[in-house]
Design an enzyme around this catalytic site. Structure first.
Site, PDB file in Angstrom:
ATOM      1  N   ASN A  92      22.812  29.804  69.623  1.00 40.61           N
ATOM      2  CA  ASN A  92      23.913  29.273  70.456  1.00 40.61           C
ATOM      3  C   ASN A  92      25.404  29.884  70.203  1.00 40.61           C
ATOM      4  O   ASN A  92      26.082  29.750  71.115  1.00 40.61           O
ATOM      5  CB  ASN A  92      23.707  27.558  70.582  1.00 40.61           C
ATOM      6  CG  ASN A  92      23.810  27.135  69.225  1.00 40.61           C
ATOM      7  OD1 ASN A  92      23.731  27.602  68.244  1.00 40.61           O
ATOM      8  ND2 ASN A  92      24.134  25.705  69.158  1.00 40.61           N
ATOM      9  N   LYS A 139      21.003  38.165  58.756  1.00 43.88           N
ATOM     10  CA  LYS A 139      19.833  38.191  59.667  1.00 43.88           C
ATOM     11  C   LYS A 139      20.192  37.322  61.017  1.00 43.88           C
ATOM     12  O   LYS A 139      19.877  36.008  60.919  1.00 43.88           O
ATOM     13  CB  LYS A 139      18.522  37.415  59.064  1.00 43.88           C
ATOM     14  CG  LYS A 139      17.387  37.346  59.970  1.00 43.88           C
ATOM     15  CD  LYS A 139      16.783  38.478  60.504  1.00 43.88           C
ATOM     16  CE  LYS A 139      15.589  38.082  61.387  1.00 43.88           C
ATOM     17  NZ  LYS A 139      15.800  37.384  62.664  1.00 43.88           N
ATOM     18  N   THR A 153      17.432  36.362  67.308  1.00 46.12           N
ATOM     19  CA  THR A 153      16.766  37.402  68.282  1.00 46.12           C
ATOM     20  C   THR A 153      17.628  37.183  69.321  1.00 46.12           C
ATOM     21  O   THR A 153      18.239  38.202  69.899  1.00 46.12           O
ATOM     22  CB  THR A 153      15.178  37.063  68.433  1.00 46.12           C
ATOM     23  OG1 THR A 153      14.293  37.129  67.217  1.00 46.12           O
ATOM     24  CG2 THR A 153      14.883  38.116  69.583  1.00 46.12           C
ATOM     25  N   ASP A 198      10.301  34.992  55.754  1.00 48.84           N
ATOM     26  CA  ASP A 198      10.300  34.359  54.444  1.00 48.84           C
ATOM     27  C   ASP A 198      10.613  35.384  53.440  1.00 48.84           C
ATOM     28  O   ASP A 198      10.918  35.098  52.467  1.00 48.84           O
ATOM     29  CB  ASP A 198       8.718  33.880  54.372  1.00 48.84           C
ATOM     30  CG  ASP A 198       8.358  32.543  55.014  1.00 48.84           C
ATOM     31  OD1 ASP A 198       9.401  31.936  55.483  1.00 48.84           O
ATOM     32  OD2 ASP A 198       7.201  32.176  55.057  1.00 48.84           O
ATOM     33  N   ASP A 230      14.276  22.992  62.409  1.00 50.38           N
ATOM     34  CA  ASP A 230      13.342  22.609  61.326  1.00 50.38           C
ATOM     35  C   ASP A 230      12.913  23.824  60.393  1.00 50.38           C
ATOM     36  O   ASP A 230      12.681  23.367  59.346  1.00 50.38           O
ATOM     37  CB  ASP A 230      12.030  22.293  61.923  1.00 50.38           C
ATOM     38  CG  ASP A 230      12.282  21.029  62.939  1.00 50.38           C
ATOM     39  OD1 ASP A 230      13.301  20.216  62.704  1.00 50.38           O
ATOM     40  OD2 ASP A 230      11.328  20.513  63.970  1.00 50.38           O
ATOM     41  N   GLY A 234      14.632  25.379  58.702  1.00 47.21           N
ATOM     42  CA  GLY A 234      15.795  25.177  57.363  1.00 47.21           C
ATOM     43  C   GLY A 234      15.219  24.317  56.464  1.00 47.21           C
ATOM     44  O   GLY A 234      15.343  24.451  55.285  1.00 47.21           O
ATOM     45  N   GLU A 275      22.871  23.474  58.039  1.00 55.87           N
ATOM     46  CA  GLU A 275      22.922  22.579  59.180  1.00 55.87           C
ATOM     47  C   GLU A 275      22.014  22.695  60.124  1.00 55.87           C
ATOM     48  O   GLU A 275      21.597  23.646  60.870  1.00 55.87           O
ATOM     49  CB  GLU A 275      24.458  22.953  59.794  1.00 55.87           C
ATOM     50  CG  GLU A 275      24.824  22.021  60.830  1.00 55.87           C
ATOM     51  CD  GLU A 275      24.433  21.957  62.096  1.00 55.87           C
ATOM     52  OE1 GLU A 275      23.565  21.466  62.806  1.00 55.87           O
ATOM     53  OE2 GLU A 275      24.941  22.922  62.724  1.00 55.87           O
ATOM     54  N   ARG A 332      24.135  22.717  71.938  1.00 54.89           N
ATOM     55  CA  ARG A 332      24.809  22.590  70.565  1.00 54.89           C
ATOM     56  C   ARG A 332      24.403  21.317  69.957  1.00 54.89           C
ATOM     57  O   ARG A 332      23.884  20.197  70.211  1.00 54.89           O
ATOM     58  CB  ARG A 332      26.359  21.969  71.175  1.00 54.89           C
ATOM     59  CG  ARG A 332      26.946  23.212  72.221  1.00 54.89           C
ATOM     60  CD  ARG A 332      28.101  22.758  73.041  1.00 54.89           C
ATOM     61  NE  ARG A 332      29.032  22.086  72.034  1.00 54.89           N
ATOM     62  CZ  ARG A 332      29.243  20.710  72.291  1.00 54.89           C
ATOM     63  NH1 ARG A 332      28.485  19.858  73.256  1.00 54.89           N
ATOM     64  NH2 ARG A 332      30.063  19.880  71.582  1.00 54.89           N
ATOM     65  N   CYS A 333      24.438  21.849  68.668  1.00 54.27           N
ATOM     66  CA  CYS A 333      24.383  20.804  67.549  1.00 54.27           C
ATOM     67  C   CYS A 333      25.140  19.461  67.629  1.00 54.27           C
ATOM     68  O   CYS A 333      24.382  18.297  67.357  1.00 54.27           O
ATOM     69  CB  CYS A 333      24.191  21.138  66.037  1.00 54.27           C
ATOM     70  SG  CYS A 333      23.385  22.701  65.914  1.00 54.27           S
ATOM     71  N   ARG A 336      32.249  20.554  66.180  1.00 54.75           N
ATOM     72  CA  ARG A 336      32.181  21.146  64.930  1.00 54.75           C
ATOM     73  C   ARG A 336      33.648  21.558  64.350  1.00 54.75           C
ATOM     74  O   ARG A 336      34.076  21.582  63.215  1.00 54.75           O
ATOM     75  CB  ARG A 336      31.719  22.403  64.980  1.00 54.75           C
ATOM     76  CG  ARG A 336      31.279  23.041  63.769  1.00 54.75           C
ATOM     77  CD  ARG A 336      30.401  24.125  63.680  1.00 54.75           C
ATOM     78  NE  ARG A 336      30.552  25.218  64.511  1.00 54.75           N
ATOM     79  CZ  ARG A 336      31.556  26.457  64.054  1.00 54.75           C
ATOM     80  NH1 ARG A 336      31.561  26.491  62.817  1.00 54.75           N
ATOM     81  NH2 ARG A 336      31.693  27.291  64.954  1.00 54.75           N
TER      82      ARG A 336
END
Length: 496
Positions: free
Chosen positions: A169, A192, A195, A230, A247, A249, A264, A297-298, A451
């Site tokens: 986002n 990284k 995508t 990984d 998730d 994270g 976060e 948005r978080c 934020r």
């Protein structure tokens, strides 16, 4: 246009290259990853599908480059960051175009993200010079039982190689929020990108390339998470991971081992509305907080907890504003644009259908066209509905009516998330007491969660994250303290 002009070297045919050793490269895999335009649902871009051997090479060069970069004077590091920030803002148009096509970000918001990112980089350069230019001097006789026979000098030194993984986002802004602190602190960085958003991130990296950073110091690898995900997060060459996302994270934190983590991981930000609140202000902030960028948005308002006595009035005010929201393609600067993927749209629809089955009141007709979901306010939501707890990451907002402040606090704290929350009231005493009681990293009083500004601390508790972000906190997180102790042959007292 994307991949043209000064960005011409980052693309080969119709495939964007990855960045390593100061060069734009094609992967030895010969494979690509497609990026689907959320609006057209057709392939918009292609990026390299890097392999593990290429990741190994990136890590080796990052380690070598970091050792040399750590010897670079602070003022020089800051100078290069300022230069990168200027280039980034100069080329905001093609980068913003990528954001529009990759993640369906409204055109104006896309430009704002790039400009904000440049400002963040510049601020980080200035702040880093101040923070890292200071150390401490301690003397031993300040602790009981000691004479002044030891002088302790402390400084902040880089961690090494920082792995940065931003979300879809804000693929530019949340990339530079990791990249700039890492660089000013003397680290190298391996990025990284997600995508969806990878091409915008590659353009951003090229701005740093044009600024003249040393070869190998910055790398950007693209590819499938199943192939290199990984492998990256568990790589022995990584000395720190900064991750923003969902998730995934949690899994990363369990596998990463003994390295610093900055994470976060999302939120279910509650908006508690008391009886004395300015309901026009509340409604405006619910629209801004709950529906901007389609709720992706978080820090979006994810659940409204409103006192029953004012609930009818508030819902009517919000409904009137929802009706004015412009729905359509991001190119037209619409308020509500397609969500990032079909799987996201399907997940959101699942939450909506669950709420419908269990009796929620639909304030608007549920409407969907592909990835485009019209804004929807759900009233009379109950705790047994999934939407009361799960994060939709879409333009769907539940309203839960409460009869006491304690009930609102209880619902907020019963969530497994704890990123941000907000409370609307004219009573500052109540606001402070509620803020203290809410188990969230930040509480906004009389405003929607946010934020920024980017130098403010930004952190979550529980499943919302580990550590704290914000420019100052990020710089401090990406260094470690080094002490040098001078042992004197006899006690030394100034002017003694």
């Amino acid at each position: 246009m994307a991949g043209s002009g000064v960005f011409g070297e980052i693309i080969d045919g119709d495939v964007f290259k990855y960045y390593a050793e100061g060069e734009w490269k094609k992967s030895a895999s010969g494979k690509t990853v497609s990026i689907v335009n959320p609006t057209t649902r057709k392939t918009q871009y292609k990026v390299q599908a890097c392999i593990q051997e290429e990741v190994n090479k990136v890590m080796e060069t990052a380690k070598v480059a970091q050792k040399l970069w750590a010897k670079t004077p602070l003022w020089k590091r800051a100078e290069l960051l300022h230069k990168a920030a200027a280039i980034l803002k100069e080329h905001k148009a093609p980068i913003a175009e990528c954001l529009v096509k990759e993640i369906a970000k409204p055109a104006k918001d896309a430009v704002t993200e790039v400009v904000r990112s440049g400002d963040l980089v510049s601020y980080c350069a200035e702040e880093g010079v101040r923070i890292l230019g200071q150390g401490t001097f301690l003397v031993s006789d300040s602790f009981p039982g000691n004479e002044r026979t030891k002088y302790c000098l402390t400084s902040k030194i880089p961690l090494g190689v920082v792995l940065a993984i931003p979300p879809f986002n804000y693929p530019v802004n949340l990339a530079v929020s990791k990249l700039a602190p890492a660089l000013i602190a003397g680290n190298s960085i391996v990025l990284k990108p997600p995508t969806q958003g990878a091409v915008a991130a590659l353009h951003m990296v090229h701005c740093f390339h044009l600024a003249g950073f040393p070869k190998g110091l910055i790398s950007c690898v693209t590819g499938k998470g199943s192939e290199i995900g990984d492998f990256l997060t568990m790589h022995p060459g990584v000395n720190c991971i900064s991750f923003t996302g969902g998730d995934t994270g949690v899994a990363i934190s369990k596998k990463a081992g003994m390295i610093p983590l900055q994470m976060e991981l999302g939120g279910k930000d509650a908006c508690i509305v008391l009886e004395d609140a300015d309901l026009d202000l509340v409604a405006a902030n619910i629209i801004k907080g709950g529906f901007s960028y389609s709720g992706q948005r978080c820090t979006a308002v994810k659940v409204v907890l409103v006192m029953e006595s004012v609930a009818d009035d508030l819902v009517e005010k919000v409904k009137a504003k929802v009706a004015k929201l412009k729905v359509g393609p991001p190119e037209d600067d619409c308020d509500i644009t397609p969500v990032v993927s079909e799987s996201s749209a399907n997940f959101i629809e699942g939450l909506v259908m669950d709420a419908k089955q269990k009796g929620a009141t639909f304030c608007q007709e549920y409407k969907r066209d592909g990835n485009l979901i019209w804004p929807l306010l759900l009233d009379h939501v109950r705790p047994d509905m999934r939407i009361a707890w799960e994060e939709p990451f879409g333009p769907v907002l539940p309203v839960i009516r409460i009869t006491s402040i304690e009930e609102g606090i209880h619902h907020c704290n019963a969530s497994n998330f704890g990123l941000q929350g907000c409370v609307f009231t004219k009573d500052i005493n109540k606001a402070m007491l509620i803020s203290d009681a809410m188990e969230t990293g930040t509480v906004q009083i009389n405003s929607a969660p946010a934020r920024g500004p980017d130098h403010f601390p930004f952190q979550g508790i529980k499943d919302s994250g580990i550590g704290s972000q914000g420019i100052t906190n990020s710089i401090n997180m990406m260094v470690k303290v080094k002490s040098t102790v001078i042992n004197l042959p006899s006690p030394s007292y100034t002017m003694g």
